[in-house]
Design a protein around this motif. Structure first.
Motif, PDB file in Angstrom:
ATOM      1  N   GLY A  96      65.068  18.991   7.700  1.00  0.00           N
ATOM      2  CA  GLY A  96      63.742  18.845   7.125  1.00  0.00           C
ATOM      3  C   GLY A  96      63.676  17.784   6.047  1.00  0.00           C
ATOM      4  N   GLU A  97      62.439  17.507   5.612  1.00  0.00           N
ATOM      5  CA  GLU A  97      62.221  16.467   4.610  1.00  0.00           C
ATOM      6  C   GLU A  97      63.025  16.728   3.339  1.00  0.00           C
ATOM      7  OE1 GLU A  97      57.720  14.767   5.363  1.00  0.00           O
ATOM      8  OE2 GLU A  97      57.949  16.571   4.144  1.00  0.00           O
TER       9      GLU A  97
ATOM     10  N   TRP B  24      55.640  15.049  11.457  1.00  0.00           N
ATOM     11  CA  TRP B  24      56.481  15.930  10.649  1.00  0.00           C
ATOM     12  C   TRP B  24      56.733  17.292  11.309  1.00  0.00           C
ATOM     13  CZ3 TRP B  24      51.825  13.786   9.194  1.00  0.00           C
ATOM     14  CH2 TRP B  24      50.703  14.609   9.274  1.00  0.00           C
TER      15      TRP B  24
ATOM     16  N   THR C 121      60.438  21.041  13.963  1.00  0.00           N
ATOM     17  CA  THR C 121      60.123  22.452  13.740  1.00  0.00           C
ATOM     18  C   THR C 121      59.680  23.118  15.032  1.00  0.00           C
ATOM     19  OG1 THR C 121      59.477  22.052  11.445  1.00  0.00           O
ATOM     20  CG2 THR C 121      58.632  24.056  12.487  1.00  0.00           C
TER      21      THR C 121
ATOM     22  N   THR D  98      63.507  13.694  10.356  1.00  0.00           N
ATOM     23  CA  THR D  98      62.414  14.578   9.947  1.00  0.00           C
ATOM     24  C   THR D  98      61.335  14.676  11.029  1.00  0.00           C
ATOM     25  OG1 THR D  98      61.223  12.734   8.924  1.00  0.00           O
ATOM     26  CG2 THR D  98      62.703  14.011   7.494  1.00  0.00           C
TER      27      THR D  98
END
Length: 440
Positions: free
Chosen positions: A52-53, A285, A289, A358
């Motif tokens: 992740g970021e 983004w 996920t 990301t």
């Protein structure tokens, strides 16, 4: 006694050397958002363990601190996203700016026109940052008055996140069995009606309450028609035929039940993951996920794919923004700190592929075209986004303009405000904001 004296002298020498070493280290401050995860990733320098970021930028910083040969220490100040620019502006006003700060392309003009940032073109050349390797949209993002004002870090843009199983069930696939994307507004409405009739599911999940996602989709469709929100004279164009058509199409989708106006950000994501919508409108983004969640046994979404924004009108375009890194002007410039900051920016430039993990797109053409980039999950499905990414012209107060769009556009499906009235209201409010910008 002599031995004690010698030991004391040796101890003093060690302490002196240690003090000299400490003084030689250059400490710089880094302002950023992306969340706080310093405890989770404390002392982690293995980038393969970063997710992740927040995880990736934290581990990149850890790795730089641990491995740079120049005694540079980057101290991070992580600020919550909602108040980040207020905090940054407060520090700048107090003449205590950080040495490096993350900044969106859309915010950069607010600081650049006020002479609050350092120009970086010559410095980039000196440290080996090749601006010729920036993809055009990234180079454009950080250029004003013939000068480079920031290091672009990514291109982030809208994508269509797709449940391929629902497209298969609806028969909306091509001869290779891949989800068929619409090529016109009429075809989009036809596909949406087919999806609903054959699967019982809506075509879209769109964060639709107080979220900017619909405004970004609206802007995409304005640009695809060759229109713009602001003309070359910095005058608002909210009542143009392109603007009315884009909002008409968006409103038609809600009116026909092809998108749920009650979805907030979390609700839209959950509907998509639960297999209750065929397409989630969200950004780069979200890719990793959703890919990870599609592998979970208790998640209905299984056949997850990503698509570049379909072109429904005559021109390829999709809403985008960029994360960039800037060097705020210092009231007492320190050459050592500036050199250290540029060394860290070179490190981030060298690790652009890591940041692309990301889901955001890299800003370096060489990285975008690399086998390593295409080997990342789903990336080969949307690298074209970097070539069609579009943004507002470099004007101030873009956050205020987007607030107006969100309030007025979203009201047309939330409280059924008349489209013409909403756009007229937006035209007046945005015109007032742009007048402030023109008067600078």
């Amino acid at each position: 006694m002599k031995m004690k004296t010698l030991l004391s002298a040796a101890l003093l020498l060690v302490m002196s050397l240690g003090s000299t070493s400490a003084l030689a280290a250059t400490e710089i401050t880094l302002f950023r958002f992306f969340g706080g995860c310093s405890d989770e990733y404390a002392n982690v320098t293995d980038l393969s363990k970063a997710v992740g970021e927040c995880g990736i930028i934290q581990v990149l910083t850890n790795k730089f601190n641990a491995e740079n040969k120049d005694g540079i220490l980057v101290k991070t100040q992580s600020v919550e996203w909602g108040v980040y620019y207020d905090r940054l502006s407060a520090n700048v006003a107090a003449r205590t700016p950080p040495d490096i700060a993350v900044m969106h392309r859309s915010v950069l003009p607010n600081y650049q026109v006020r002479n609050l940032l350092e120009p970086l073109g010559k410095d980039f050349a000196a440290v080996g940052i090749d601006t010729a390797d920036f993809v055009p949209v990234a180079r454009e993002a950080v250029t004003a008055k013939g000068e480079i004002w920031a290091l672009p870090f990514d291109v982030h843009a809208l994508l269509w996140h797709v449940n391929a199983d629902l497209f298969i069930k609806a028969g909306l696939v091509d001869d290779k069995g891949q989800p068929k994307m619409p090529t016109s507004p009429a075809e989009l409405m036809e596909h949406a009606a087919t999806m609903k009739a054959r699967t019982g599911k809506p075509y879209f999940a769109i964060p639709s309450g107080a979220d900017p996602m619909p405004s970004w989709q609206y802007l995409t469709w304005v640009w695809q028609q060759g229109g713009n929100l602001v003309d070359a004279d910095r005058k608002a164009q909210l009542e143009s035929k392109e603007s009315k058509e884009a909002l008409r199409l968006l409103g038609s989708l809600y009116a026909a039940g092809h998108a749920n106006p009650r979805h907030d950000y979390a609700g839209a994501q959950q509907a998509f993951l639960a297999g209750e919508a065929a397409v989630l409108v969200n950004g780069t983004w979200g890719v990793d996920t959703y890919a990870a969640q599609a592998k979970e046994p208790n998640v209905a979404l299984k056949n997850y794919v990503v698509r570049d924004m379909p072109t429904l009108y005559g021109k390829d375009a999709v809403w985008s923004d960029n994360h960039t890194w800037v060097l705020p002007k210092q009231s007492k410039p320190d050459p050592a700190k500036r050199k250290a900051a540029l060394t860290f920016l070179k490190f981030l430039y060298d690790n652009n592929l890591q940041w692309a993990r990301t889901g955001h797109l890299p800003v370096r053409a060489s990285v975008l075209a690399s086998a390593e980039m295409r080997a990342l999950p789903h990336r080969a499905e949307y690298t074209r986004t970097a070539t069609i990414a579009t943004a507002l012209p470099p004007i101030e107060f873009q956050r205020g303009i987007m607030d107006v769009l969100v309030n007025e556009l979203n009201s047309t499906w939330l409280v059924h405000k008349d489209l013409e009235v909403a756009l007229a209201n937006a035209q007046r409010a945005v015109s007032a904001i742009l007048r402030r910008s023109r008067h600078r």
